[in-house]
Write an enzyme that holds these catalytic residues in place. Structure first.
Site, PDB file in Angstrom:
ATOM      1  N   ASP A   1     136.347  66.004 -17.012  1.00 24.56           N
ATOM      2  CA  ASP A   1     136.743  65.108 -15.928  1.00 24.56           C
ATOM      3  C   ASP A   1     137.961  64.267 -16.315  1.00 24.56           C
ATOM      4  OD1 ASP A   1     136.189  63.685 -13.329  1.00 24.56           O
ATOM      5  OD2 ASP A   1     135.968  62.012 -14.721  1.00 24.56           O
TER       6      ASP A   1
ATOM      7  N   SER B   1     136.240  34.364 -28.002  1.00 20.43           N
ATOM      8  CA  SER B   1     135.197  35.289 -28.442  1.00 20.43           C
ATOM      9  C   SER B   1     135.660  36.735 -28.277  1.00 20.43           C
ATOM     10  CB  SER B   1     133.918  35.063 -27.637  1.00 20.43           C
ATOM     11  OG  SER B   1     133.440  33.757 -27.842  1.00 20.43           O
TER      12      SER B   1
ATOM     13  N   ARG C   1     134.015  19.688 -27.962  1.00 20.04           N
ATOM     14  CA  ARG C   1     134.303  21.083 -27.613  1.00 20.04           C
ATOM     15  C   ARG C   1     133.639  21.385 -26.281  1.00 20.04           C
ATOM     16  NH1 ARG C   1     136.380  25.459 -29.609  1.00 20.04           N
ATOM     17  NH2 ARG C   1     136.773  24.397 -31.584  1.00 20.04           N
TER      18      ARG C   1
END
Length: 617
Positions: free
Chosen positions: A587, A175, A120
């Site tokens: 805003d 992830s 990996r």
């Protein structure tokens, strides 16, 4: 959960050419290995049986065969996750001290020859290395190597994945720590949520199944999103993998952020009682579960609460060429130095074998943690920021599917909705931390009663911030005792019907107004002493900001609470938080309407201090 309607939506989305999702991953967080399902449509020439017997050099004194090698391609990362590194980054190893491409391949060949069948590629962020595609292609040629995987934050995945698949990449872990775009940006200090989503879509489109999504679960940050992550597996070929946070903070264990596997599993079973456990594969780090009828599955990496040291088969090579036999251990041996000194293959194997032979049965700090830590962590901790969305828990996955419709990504995906029995959604947003805190904001429709006090509250005969000569002066709190201080303030923003509807449907071009206002309120509380000249700096242990839409008044009701232990109160922090959250909401909406009114900014309650408690009922 209404599984069938969501499933049909997802199927239509996938047929239409869709987009997907993910997030940034901490470099220092564990990314334990896992069995990987290969892409079935692209058989690899190296998928035969291992050509040689397993090497004694990769077998430790406890009989564990280390057939899985993780290689870090770089220390660099294109994100700056708050729990991983400072915003300015970290000192990097000089390029000359990093492994070259040839050195990486030399070591990979040696390990595969000795029995490694899975490699990996990690980082840092491996996909920012310019020659990553070539490295994958070279690894593919190694006889006996079954799996080439990569763990990525997904920012560059959509662009590179077609080339990587052609080169031989067979497994992907992406992830993803949050499904809320604003929180993603808050966590990683960078934009890119939609790029990561495109990367997951591309992986599904190219036939990777399952697409593994790694989520490091941290108390006070994302444990409120567990159900939403699992709901995504209903119609998508995802393996959502919840990783227990490894609470190593500097040189001290920090348990406050860790959410245990048992706690997460209990949360899931409350929503899906029929959650089924799947058989565990040999040397797997994951405990896998599946909800009947769901396309994907969910897994738990129990690094802390139920470690898998006894079956560990993993070795790691860092970007600068050090061999680590245990993620928790500090022991490393430099293979780079031996390579560059001209060591033969036999000499390298002796160095590797000696390091593997010294591997412990179980790391000492992990053993101490399991002995000393409580079996179940409480649901509330100070010094942590918990950004939570109060939502109808079933509807979120279908909202996320809207990200994928028509192959495009909307500018402002829905973040939170609560259905009130009509076709119009009511949105609620919160940075809730304490499980026993009131989850509802003040009801703006309730009649306002006079302020009441629950203790002595004598009137001061003079202003405390003025000296005897009438000049401004900061109050000296040095002799005051430290007490627990809590303050709650509120504000109301009268939006008008147009802006209210756009916020309610989350269709503002600038993005999710509630999420931005929430984060603004949190930041403002922490910066109060820099904004209000005579305020003392207070180390806040807890900040909570909630926003709730009031359809009757076309308004947003804001409630902010702050907590600290010290010699001075936190009323100003709470009031500043509520006021700035209101300003941020203005805003976000000013392009739609300037007829917006900020009103009812007030202290709701305060506790602690010599003057007693105050409550506006």
């Amino acid at each position: 959960m209404a599984a069938q309607p969501v499933s049909r939506v997802v199927q239509r989305v996938l047929r239409a050419g869709v987009r997907s999702c993910s997030s940034g991953a901490p470099v220092t967080q564990p990314c334990p290995g896992e069995p990987v399902v290969e892409v079935p449509s692209r058989p690899r020439p190296f998928l035969g049986e291992r050509a040689v017997p397993f090497s004694a050099f990769l077998t430790d004194s406890f009989g564990r065969h280390h057939s899985y090698l993780r290689i870090s391609l770089t220390e660099r990362c294109n994100l700056r996750c708050q729990y991983c590194m400072p915003e300015e980054g970290v000192p990097l190893t000089p390029k000359a001290d990093l492994l070259t491409t040839e050195e990486i391949l030399t070591l990979a060949r040696l390990f595969v020859k000795e029995g490694v069948d899975k490699i990996r590629l990690t980082g840092g962020e491996p996909l920012i290395r310019p020659d990553v595609v070539d490295i994958v292609a070279q690894l593919r040629r190694l006889e006996g190597l079954r799996t080439i995987g990569i763990t990525t934050n997904g920012i560059n995945l959509a662009r590179l994945l077609p080339q990587l698949q052609k080169a031989g990449l067979s497994a992907i872990n992406i992830s993803l720590d949050t499904l809320v775009p604003a929180k993603f940006e808050f966590i990683v200090r960078r934009k890119g949520f939609h790029k990561v989503m495109e990367g997951i879509h591309k992986a599904i489109e190219l036939g990777y199944s399952p697409v593994k999504v790694n989520c490091v679960v941290m108390r006070g940050l994302n444990e409120d999103e567990l159900l939403d992550f699992v709901a995504l597996t209903e119609g998508l070929p995802l393996d959502v993998r919840f990783i227990e946070y490894m609470p190593f903070d500097g040189n001290r264990w920090n348990f406050k952020k860790m959410v245990s596997y048992k706690e997460m599993l209990d949360t899931l079973r409350q929503q899906w009682p029929d959650l089924e456990k799947l058989p565990e594969e040999e040397s797997s780090t994951a405990k896998a579960f599946k909800i009947p009828g769901f396309r994907g599955q969910v897994s738990f990496i129990t690094s802390m609460s139920e470690h898998f040291c006894g079956t560990c088969n993993r070795l790691r090579i860092t970007a600068d060429g050090n061999l680590k036999v245990c993620l928790f251990g500090n022991s490393e041996v430099s293979l780079r130095d031996h390579l560059r000194s001209g060591a033969s293959e036999e000499e390298l194997l002796r160095v590797i074998g000696a390091a593997v032979g010294r591997k412990k049965r179980q790391h000492a700090e992990l053993f101490l943690m399991r002995q000393d830590s409580p079996p179940a962590l409480p649901s509330t901790f100070r010094n942590s920021l918990h950004v939570q969305v109060l939502r109808h828990r079933v509807s979120f996955s279908s909202q996320m599917v809207t990200l994928w419709k028509g192959g495009g990504v909307p500018q402002a995906p829905l973040v939170a909705q609560r259905w009130l029995g009509s076709s119009l959604p009511q949105r609620h947003f919160s940075s809730h931390l304490d499980s026993d805190a009131n989850p509802k904001c003040l009801s703006p429709t309730e009649p306002q009663a006079p302020a009441a006090s629950s203790g002595p509250l004598p009137d001061s005969e003079q202003l405390t911030h003025v000296d005897t000569e009438g000049r401004m002066a900061m109050v000296d709190v040095g002799r005051k005792p430290d007490t627990e201080r809590v303050a709650v303030a509120s504000a109301v923003v009268l939006l008008g019907p147009v802006a209210f509807k756009l916020i309610q449907e989350n269709q503002l071009k600038k993005g999710d107004a509630l999420a931005v206002a929430q984060l603004a309120g949190i930041q403002a509380a922490k910066l109060t002493s820099q904004l209000i000249p005579l305020c003392h700096h207070v180390a806040l242990s807890h900040i909570q900001v909630q926003l709730e839409l009031d359809r009757a008044r076309h308004a947003a009701v804001i409630q902010a609470s702050c907590r600290a232990r010290g010699p001075t109160g936190v009323e100003m922090e709470a009031l500043t938080s509520a006021a700035v959250a209101a300003l941020a909401l203005y805003d976000m909406c000013k392009a739609v309407s300037r007829d917006i009114v900020l009103t009812e900014i007030k202290l709701v309650s305060k506790t602690g201090g010599q003057r007693g408690d105050f409550h506006r009922t």
